[in-house]
Design a protein around this motif. Structure first.
Motif, PDB file in Angstrom:
ATOM      1  N   VAL A  28       0.873  -1.392  -0.056  1.00 12.79           N
ATOM      2  CA  VAL A  28      -0.097   0.197  -0.017  1.00 12.79           C
ATOM      3  C   VAL A  28       0.910   1.242  -0.124  1.00 12.79           C
ATOM      4  O   VAL A  28       0.678   2.207  -0.885  1.00 12.79           O
ATOM      5  CB  VAL A  28      -0.845   0.120   1.186  1.00 12.79           C
ATOM      6  CG1 VAL A  28      -1.776   1.352   1.253  1.00 12.79           C
ATOM      7  CG2 VAL A  28      -1.831  -1.111   1.153  1.00 12.79           C
ATOM      8  N   GLY A  29       1.701   1.392   1.057  1.00  7.53           N
ATOM      9  CA  GLY A  29       2.557   2.537   1.130  1.00  7.53           C
ATOM     10  C   GLY A  29       2.197   3.752   1.984  1.00  7.53           C
ATOM     11  O   GLY A  29       2.825   4.634   2.107  1.00  7.53           O
ATOM     12  N   LEU A  30       0.949   3.744   2.817  1.00  9.52           N
ATOM     13  CA  LEU A  30       0.663   4.746   3.793  1.00  9.52           C
ATOM     14  C   LEU A  30       1.524   4.261   4.845  1.00  9.52           C
ATOM     15  O   LEU A  30       2.008   3.276   5.100  1.00  9.52           O
ATOM     16  CB  LEU A  30      -0.818   4.288   4.173  1.00  9.52           C
ATOM     17  CG  LEU A  30      -1.849   4.813   2.812  1.00  9.52           C
ATOM     18  CD1 LEU A  30      -3.207   4.480   3.407  1.00  9.52           C
ATOM     19  CD2 LEU A  30      -1.820   6.213   2.752  1.00  9.52           C
ATOM     20  N   SER A  31       1.490   5.261   5.748  1.00 12.59           N
ATOM     21  CA  SER A  31       2.479   5.173   6.905  1.00 12.59           C
ATOM     22  C   SER A  31       2.173   6.378   8.247  1.00 12.59           C
ATOM     23  O   SER A  31       1.393   7.167   7.697  1.00 12.59           O
ATOM     24  CB  SER A  31       3.931   5.576   6.437  1.00 12.59           C
ATOM     25  OG  SER A  31       4.972   5.490   7.514  1.00 12.59           O
ATOM     26  N   THR A  32       2.595   5.797   9.046  1.00 11.66           N
ATOM     27  CA  THR A  32       2.085   6.573  10.351  1.00 11.66           C
ATOM     28  C   THR A  32       2.985   7.533  10.605  1.00 11.66           C
ATOM     29  O   THR A  32       3.286   8.371  11.705  1.00 11.66           O
ATOM     30  CB  THR A  32       1.947   5.721  11.461  1.00 11.66           C
ATOM     31  OG1 THR A  32       2.964   4.954  11.869  1.00 11.66           O
ATOM     32  CG2 THR A  32       0.487   4.692  11.497  1.00 11.66           C
ATOM     33  N   GLY A  33       4.239   7.545   9.691  1.00  9.09           N
ATOM     34  CA  GLY A  33       5.348   8.541   9.839  1.00  9.09           C
ATOM     35  C   GLY A  33       6.650   7.957  10.451  1.00  9.09           C
ATOM     36  O   GLY A  33       7.480   8.604  10.851  1.00  9.09           O
ATOM     37  N   ILE A  34       6.717   6.609  10.748  1.00  4.23           N
ATOM     38  CA  ILE A  34       7.829   5.905  11.412  1.00  4.23           C
ATOM     39  C   ILE A  34       8.732   5.361  10.445  1.00  4.23           C
ATOM     40  O   ILE A  34       9.789   4.583  10.948  1.00  4.23           O
ATOM     41  CB  ILE A  34       7.385   4.876  12.552  1.00  4.23           C
ATOM     42  CG1 ILE A  34       6.580   3.836  12.064  1.00  4.23           C
ATOM     43  CG2 ILE A  34       6.316   5.807  13.588  1.00  4.23           C
ATOM     44  CD1 ILE A  34       6.376   2.828  12.956  1.00  4.23           C
ATOM     45  N   THR A  35       8.377   5.085   9.106  1.00  2.97           N
ATOM     46  CA  THR A  35       9.121   4.260   8.247  1.00  2.97           C
ATOM     47  C   THR A  35      10.516   4.926   8.204  1.00  2.97           C
ATOM     48  O   THR A  35      11.784   4.020   8.296  1.00  2.97           O
ATOM     49  CB  THR A  35       8.650   4.296   6.711  1.00  2.97           C
ATOM     50  OG1 THR A  35       7.172   3.815   6.898  1.00  2.97           O
ATOM     51  CG2 THR A  35       9.343   3.672   5.916  1.00  2.97           C
ATOM     52  N   THR A  36      10.770   6.076   8.226  1.00  2.00           N
ATOM     53  CA  THR A  36      12.342   6.631   8.256  1.00  2.00           C
ATOM     54  C   THR A  36      13.140   6.589   9.504  1.00  2.00           C
ATOM     55  O   THR A  36      14.416   6.514   9.335  1.00  2.00           O
ATOM     56  CB  THR A  36      12.167   8.132   7.862  1.00  2.00           C
ATOM     57  OG1 THR A  36      11.549   8.926   9.090  1.00  2.00           O
ATOM     58  CG2 THR A  36      11.565   8.277   6.539  1.00  2.00           C
ATOM     59  N   GLN A  37      12.327   6.200  10.440  1.00  2.00           N
ATOM     60  CA  GLN A  37      13.138   6.019  11.888  1.00  2.00           C
ATOM     61  C   GLN A  37      13.326   4.477  12.296  1.00  2.00           C
ATOM     62  O   GLN A  37      13.536   4.168  13.359  1.00  2.00           O
ATOM     63  CB  GLN A  37      12.147   6.690  12.912  1.00  2.00           C
ATOM     64  CG  GLN A  37      11.781   8.130  12.658  1.00  2.00           C
ATOM     65  CD  GLN A  37      10.679   8.624  13.481  1.00  2.00           C
ATOM     66  OE1 GLN A  37      10.780   8.472  14.721  1.00  2.00           O
ATOM     67  NE2 GLN A  37       9.800   9.210  12.924  1.00  2.00           N
ATOM     68  N   MET A  38      12.975   3.604  11.405  1.00  2.51           N
ATOM     69  CA  MET A  38      12.893   2.269  11.900  1.00  2.51           C
ATOM     70  C   MET A  38      14.610   1.583  11.652  1.00  2.51           C
ATOM     71  O   MET A  38      14.707   0.319  12.392  1.00  2.51           O
ATOM     72  CB  MET A  38      12.218   1.246  10.899  1.00  2.51           C
ATOM     73  CG  MET A  38      10.645   1.251  11.152  1.00  2.51           C
ATOM     74  SD  MET A  38       9.789   0.423  10.499  1.00  2.51           S
ATOM     75  CE  MET A  38       8.230   0.426  11.205  1.00  2.51           C
ATOM     76  N   GLY A  39      15.574   2.314  11.278  1.00  4.59           N
ATOM     77  CA  GLY A  39      16.924   1.639  11.273  1.00  4.59           C
ATOM     78  C   GLY A  39      16.916   0.621  10.306  1.00  4.59           C
ATOM     79  O   GLY A  39      16.097   0.137   9.439  1.00  4.59           O
ATOM     80  N   THR A  40      18.186   0.152  10.010  1.00  4.98           N
ATOM     81  CA  THR A  40      18.561  -0.815   9.077  1.00  4.98           C
ATOM     82  C   THR A  40      17.719  -2.155   9.198  1.00  4.98           C
ATOM     83  O   THR A  40      17.196  -2.452   8.008  1.00  4.98           O
ATOM     84  CB  THR A  40      20.180  -1.046   8.949  1.00  4.98           C
ATOM     85  OG1 THR A  40      20.847   0.145   8.749  1.00  4.98           O
ATOM     86  CG2 THR A  40      20.354  -1.994   7.782  1.00  4.98           C
ATOM     87  N   GLU A  41      17.666  -2.609  10.325  1.00  5.24           N
ATOM     88  CA  GLU A  41      17.055  -4.022  10.523  1.00  5.24           C
ATOM     89  C   GLU A  41      15.177  -3.718  10.428  1.00  5.24           C
ATOM     90  O   GLU A  41      15.015  -4.486   9.517  1.00  5.24           O
ATOM     91  CB  GLU A  41      17.076  -4.302  11.913  1.00  5.24           C
ATOM     92  CG  GLU A  41      18.532  -4.649  12.594  1.00  5.24           C
ATOM     93  CD  GLU A  41      19.058  -3.339  12.822  1.00  5.24           C
ATOM     94  OE1 GLU A  41      18.794  -2.114  12.991  1.00  5.24           O
ATOM     95  OE2 GLU A  41      20.499  -3.430  13.549  1.00  5.24           O
ATOM     96  N   GLY A  42      14.847  -2.548  10.503  1.00  6.55           N
ATOM     97  CA  GLY A  42      13.663  -2.639  10.241  1.00  6.55           C
ATOM     98  C   GLY A  42      13.169  -2.161   8.618  1.00  6.55           C
ATOM     99  O   GLY A  42      12.382  -2.746   8.284  1.00  6.55           O
ATOM    100  N   HIS A  43      14.228  -1.486   8.108  1.00  6.79           N
ATOM    101  CA  HIS A  43      14.091  -1.523   6.879  1.00  6.79           C
ATOM    102  C   HIS A  43      14.214  -2.615   6.027  1.00  6.79           C
ATOM    103  O   HIS A  43      13.418  -2.993   4.880  1.00  6.79           O
ATOM    104  CB  HIS A  43      14.987  -0.386   6.328  1.00  6.79           C
ATOM    105  CG  HIS A  43      14.457   1.193   6.694  1.00  6.79           C
ATOM    106  ND1 HIS A  43      15.876   1.808   6.823  1.00  6.79           N
ATOM    107  CD2 HIS A  43      13.524   1.553   7.216  1.00  6.79           C
ATOM    108  CE1 HIS A  43      15.097   3.160   7.151  1.00  6.79           C
ATOM    109  NE2 HIS A  43      13.862   2.823   7.544  1.00  6.79           N
ATOM    110  N   LEU A  44      14.970  -3.632   6.576  1.00  9.41           N
ATOM    111  CA  LEU A  44      15.170  -4.935   5.909  1.00  9.41           C
ATOM    112  C   LEU A  44      14.047  -5.881   6.201  1.00  9.41           C
ATOM    113  O   LEU A  44      13.554  -6.605   4.982  1.00  9.41           O
ATOM    114  CB  LEU A  44      16.513  -5.534   6.424  1.00  9.41           C
ATOM    115  CG  LEU A  44      17.938  -5.109   6.059  1.00  9.41           C
ATOM    116  CD1 LEU A  44      18.869  -5.833   6.763  1.00  9.41           C
ATOM    117  CD2 LEU A  44      17.936  -5.063   4.532  1.00  9.41           C
TER     118      LEU A  44
END
Length: 446
Positions: free
Chosen positions: A391-407
């Motif tokens: 989908v691509g909607l976000s609560t604004g935390i995607t950029t703050q998730m760090g490398t592990e979260g992004h993977l």
């Protein structure tokens, strides 16, 4: 050796490997210094995440698209979105038809696996329909948007056309990338921007087999296939139901749509409902929504759009089929029926498998992200469902998730785009045919 090659070349494996190749190629291009505004090479994690988001037509981003990526990078994103929306096998089949006028059996089988067509004989009709529908929808959307940007916002013609084409591709492919840091919030009061974007998302989310049926029998609904009837009916129910629920929940929220005039609040509610189907753009601040709206959005994102469409989720037909199974069980009927048609048991098992594997994927993804990030359940679950549902909607935390979260999100986007069943079939080493059946015995249920 021959058996090994046959296993590697099965349609499911080819589809998975083709998408993986597209992601890695896109990541390589985005990692080039020329792809960023500052001329510094993007990190491998950032390039991989963004390429996956584009190819899997998700729209989650770790950077402001316009500020971080150069025109070259944005064009790469647009091409990746188009490739992902078309489907790798569908695109290659279209090129084969254009070049030689023929489509081999292996290409038909691969495209059949990706587009969910009924048989190899249906593939050519579907891929021709894909090309026609995509071209018409994107050209119309880009034209309306470009004219509006020129007339309403004074943009130069060249830039207006570029904006129009980028967002036409982004919406019809249900990718959800935008060239403004606030997505479409600045256009929340402009129906000439919001409505074309909504229509493009809905058009891309219906699925190309639906268009093939409508082209032949659009004046005779009685001759529509069961798939077409379910897709159109469930799409309407979810769009209007979602809009009603979101609008009612956010009506008095001053941080989202509470300060808008009543008519524009309704439009904002519809916009969000449409975008949860896999569109990914937002005209109000999603991070400031009520938690109830997040939960409603989670359900809509998980269900998703139509089968063989550019949208994600478990698909509306899967959701409807599970409902028919439950209804038949409650009524004590021996067969599962819909529209005076009996649903094959194989499809019932497929729907149940897809739903349970998807629930498992979302659950595991949520647990892992909660373990590696400091965010609470509501926000993490929203991000996970958004990634898995492409989908691509976000609560604004995607950029703050760090490398592990992004993977973790990268994996979820990839699995969500291909589907747990397709991925599972591709990873299976053997398909065994059992020549006997065990005695029947069942445990207690419920």
């Amino acid at each position: 050796m021959k058996n090994l090659l046959d296993q590697i070349n099965t349609p499911s494996r080819v589809v998975v490997l083709a998408f993986l190749a597209a992601v890695l190629t896109g990541a390589g291009l985005l990692a080039l210094p020329i792809a960023t505004e500052g001329g510094a090479a993007a990190s491998l994690t950032s390039a991989l995440f963004t390429a996956t988001s584009a190819v899997c037509v998700t729209g989650l981003a770790v950077h402001d698209t316009a500020a971080h990526w150069s025109v070259f990078g944005e064009v790469v994103l647009m091409v990746l979105m188009q490739i992902g929306g078309f489907g790798i096998m569908t695109l290659s089949s279209i090129l084969a038809v254009i070049v030689s006028g023929k489509l081999g059996l292996r290409a038909r089988l691969n495209t059949q696996a990706e587009t969910k067509t009924l048989g190899p004989g249906d593939v050519r009709q579907v891929i021709v329909g894909v090309a026609k529908v995509t071209l018409v929808a994107e050209v119309l959307t880009a034209t309306v948007l470009a004219v509006r940007f020129v007339v309403g916002y004074g943009e130069p013609v060249g830039r207006a056309v570029y904006y129009g084409v980028f967002h036409a591709v982004s919406t019809f492919t249900n990718a959800g990338f935008a060239l403004w840091p606030d997505s479409m919030m600045r256009f929340a009061r402009d129906p000439w921007i919001c409505i074309p974007l909504m229509l493009a998302v809905v058009a891309g989310g219906l699925g190309f087999p639906v268009y093939a049926v409508l082209r032949e029998h659009w004046r005779r609904p009685a001759r529509w296939s069961l798939h077409t009837k379910i897709t159109l009916g469930m799409t309407a129910v979810l769009l209007f139901g979602g809009a009603l629920a979101i609008t009612a929940t956010e009506w008095n929220n001053p941080r989202t749509m509470g300060d808008l005039p009543p008519g524009l609040r309704v439009m904002a509610g519809f916009f969000h409902s449409v975008m949860t189907r896999s569109g990914g753009l937002n005209s109000v601040d999603t991070s400031q929504m009520d938690e109830k709206s997040w939960l409603i959005s989670d359900v809509l994102m998980f269900i998703g759009a139509g089968s063989a469409s550019t949208g994600g989720g478990i698909k509306v037909t899967t959701f409807a089929l599970l409902g028919f199974v439950i209804l038949a069980e409650l009524r004590g009927e021996p067969d599962v029926t819909a529209g005076r048609r009996r649903i094959p048991e194989q499809l019932q098992r497929q729907a149940l498998t897809i739903a349970l594997l998807s629930v498992a994927s979302v659950t595991v993804g949520t647990l892992v992200l909660m373990a590696v990030t400091p965010f609470n359940l509501d926000r993490v679950l929203f991000e996970v469902v958004s990634a898995f549902g492409t989908v691509g909607l976000s609560t604004g935390i995607t950029t703050q998730m760090g490398t592990e979260g992004h993977l973790v999100l990268t994996i979820l986007m990839f699995v969500g785009r291909l589907g747990p069943v397709t991925l599972g079939a591709a990873l299976a080493l053997h398909v065994q045919t059992r020549r006997f059946r065990y005695p029947e015995e069942g445990p207690l249920v419920g």
